[in-house]
Design a protein around this motif. Structure first.
Motif, PDB file in Angstrom:
ATOM      1  N   SER A  21      13.630   5.396  -3.969  1.00  0.00           N
ATOM      2  CA  SER A  21      12.942   6.310  -4.883  1.00  0.00           C
ATOM      3  C   SER A  21      11.491   6.457  -4.440  1.00  0.00           C
ATOM      4  O   SER A  21      10.994   5.692  -3.600  1.00  0.00           O
ATOM      5  CB  SER A  21      12.993   5.757  -6.305  1.00  0.00           C
ATOM      6  N   GLY A  22      10.789   7.431  -5.045  1.00  0.00           N
ATOM      7  CA  GLY A  22       9.385   7.638  -4.690  1.00  0.00           C
ATOM      8  C   GLY A  22       8.534   6.411  -4.948  1.00  0.00           C
ATOM      9  O   GLY A  22       7.686   6.040  -4.137  1.00  0.00           O
ATOM     10  N   GLY A  23       8.768   5.762  -6.096  1.00  0.00           N
ATOM     11  CA  GLY A  23       8.000   4.565  -6.409  1.00  0.00           C
ATOM     12  C   GLY A  23       8.280   3.426  -5.455  1.00  0.00           C
ATOM     13  O   GLY A  23       7.375   2.682  -5.063  1.00  0.00           O
ATOM     14  N   GLN A  24       9.544   3.291  -5.032  1.00  0.00           N
ATOM     15  CA  GLN A  24       9.905   2.244  -4.071  1.00  0.00           C
ATOM     16  C   GLN A  24       9.299   2.531  -2.700  1.00  0.00           C
ATOM     17  O   GLN A  24       8.845   1.616  -2.004  1.00  0.00           O
ATOM     18  CB  GLN A  24      11.427   2.134  -3.986  1.00  0.00           C
ATOM     19  N   GLN A  25       9.252   3.803  -2.310  1.00  0.00           N
ATOM     20  CA  GLN A  25       8.628   4.159  -1.037  1.00  0.00           C
ATOM     21  C   GLN A  25       7.139   3.847  -1.055  1.00  0.00           C
ATOM     22  O   GLN A  25       6.588   3.365  -0.060  1.00  0.00           O
ATOM     23  CB  GLN A  25       8.840   5.649  -0.744  1.00  0.00           C
ATOM     24  N   GLN A  26       6.496   4.114  -2.192  1.00  0.00           N
ATOM     25  CA  GLN A  26       5.065   3.803  -2.274  1.00  0.00           C
ATOM     26  C   GLN A  26       4.846   2.297  -2.249  1.00  0.00           C
ATOM     27  O   GLN A  26       3.874   1.813  -1.656  1.00  0.00           O
ATOM     28  CB  GLN A  26       4.464   4.417  -3.541  1.00  0.00           C
ATOM     29  N   ARG A  27       5.733   1.522  -2.877  1.00  0.00           N
ATOM     30  CA  ARG A  27       5.624   0.067  -2.816  1.00  0.00           C
ATOM     31  C   ARG A  27       5.815  -0.431  -1.385  1.00  0.00           C
ATOM     32  O   ARG A  27       5.196  -1.410  -0.972  1.00  0.00           O
ATOM     33  CB  ARG A  27       6.638  -0.579  -3.754  1.00  0.00           C
TER      34      ARG A  27
END
Length: 363
Positions: A134-140
């Motif tokens: 997900s987008g949040g996981q990619q940013q993490r």
């Protein structure tokens, strides 16, 4: 460990992007750069990182002058608004890539990658490719690649701006915890006052390439040193109205007159500017209170769900009010609004804060 900017400035194409700036950041602190677009946040971070060389001044790391040192030779990590991951690599390989470039052993890399992945809740995803996240996981993942370097300075340039609301809220809650566990100096750039308040730590407010105030975030919010800082650290911006204090009381632009509150009796007679935040505008006076009453014209309303933004015209001044509930109001109608004098900030003609009423400090 400390990072000190000593009189640094930056001029690009004959235009001043950063005016001479002195700022000291301590190890283990969260520091937010807050300001509108083009205020100078990214330029200041690039100077901190060594990506840009200041035109004047020095950059000191633990009292060592690193002004001319290459960014590759500094313990600095940076995460941008547009998070970047290597799509052909697994999450594990993405996180490990900086350590491989540093020549660390496979066992060192494995230990550190798992430490950071656990901190960022990425352990179950280490074998996946970034596009499977997900987008949040990619940013993490991008954040993990920055943290794995054990950098003394971690720079986050509006890292959540491109994520949806739910993901932003999730990471806003996680970043302070991550920061506490890492022990690095964190510098986080944002245009959103709410985000600065959620992250806590210290805040530096920026306007047109100048730091207008730096200090603990709650204190800067409650005690803005001038009207510029008050505008920057309020979304929507703080409202302002002319004020005159004399023997007859306090008179405000548009005719509102009140007796001088006890807390402002020591304020010398003269002309000032009074400021109040949008959430302190009400449509009904509180029972038993003696609020300021202003005649305004409603320009437009914005309904956000449980709240309504009122865009008001007060004798040519544009104000914004934030009231609870969905309001059935017509564009262009006259509207009486009320402000409790207890929530006023008083600024001198040069913009400097000279007094606050009793409840403004808790605003």
């Amino acid at each position: 460990m400390t990072l000190r900017l000593d009189g640094v400035s930056r001029i690009v194409g004959g235009q001043v992007h950063i005016h001479p700036t002195t700022l000291e950041l301590q190890n283990g602190t969260m520091n937010v750069l807050l300001g509108p677009t083009l205020a100078g946040k990214t330029t200041l971070m690039r100077i901190m990182a060594g990506l840009d060389v200041p035109d004047t001044g020095r950059i000191l790391w633990n009292d060592k002058d690193v002004t001319g040192m290459r960014v590759q030779d500094r313990k600095v990590a940076m995460v941008y608004q547009q998070f970047i991951n290597y799509p052909s690599m697994s999450v594990y390989e993405n996180i490990a890539s900086p350590m491989k470039l540093m020549g660390q052993s496979a066992s060192q890399i494995k230990t550190r990658v798992h430490e950071v992945a656990d901190m960022l809740k990425l352990t179950p995803m280490l074998d996946r490719k970034p596009l499977e996240l997900s987008g949040g996981q990619q940013q993490r993942c991008a954040l993990a690649r920055a943290l794995v370097k054990n950098a003394g300075l971690v720079l986050l340039d509006e890292p959540l701006a491109n994520l949806d609301y739910k993901l932003r809220e999730e990471l806003r809650q996680e970043i302070p915890r991550i920061f506490e566990e890492s022990g690095s100096i964190f510098v986080y750039a944002t245009t959103e006052p709410e985000e600065a308040l959620l992250l806590g730590g210290n805040v530096a407010t920026l306007s047109e390439g100048r730091i207008t105030q730096f200090g603990p975030t709650p204190r800067v919010y409650r005690h803005p040193v001038d009207t510029i800082t008050a505008r920057v650290f309020s979304d929507p911006p703080m409202n302002f109205v002319d004020l005159r204090k004399d023997a007859n009381g306090m008179s405000f632009g548009g005719g509102a007159v009140v007796a001088v509150p006890d807390t402002l009796r020591d304020l010398p007679d003269g002309r000032y500017t009074a400021g109040f935040r949008p959430n302190h505008i009400t449509l009904n006076p509180r029972e038993g209170a003696q609020p300021l009453e202003f005649d305004t014209k409603l320009a437009v309303t914005e309904i956000t769900g449980s709240e309504t933004f009122l865009h008001l015209d007060h004798h040519g001044e544009r104000w914004v009010g934030l009231v609870h509930g969905v309001r059935d109001l017509k564009q262009g109608q006259g509207l009486k609004v009320y402000v409790d004098p207890a929530h006023l900030y008083i600024f001198a003609p040069d913009g400097a804060l000279v007094a606050t009423a009793p409840y403004a400090e808790a605003a």
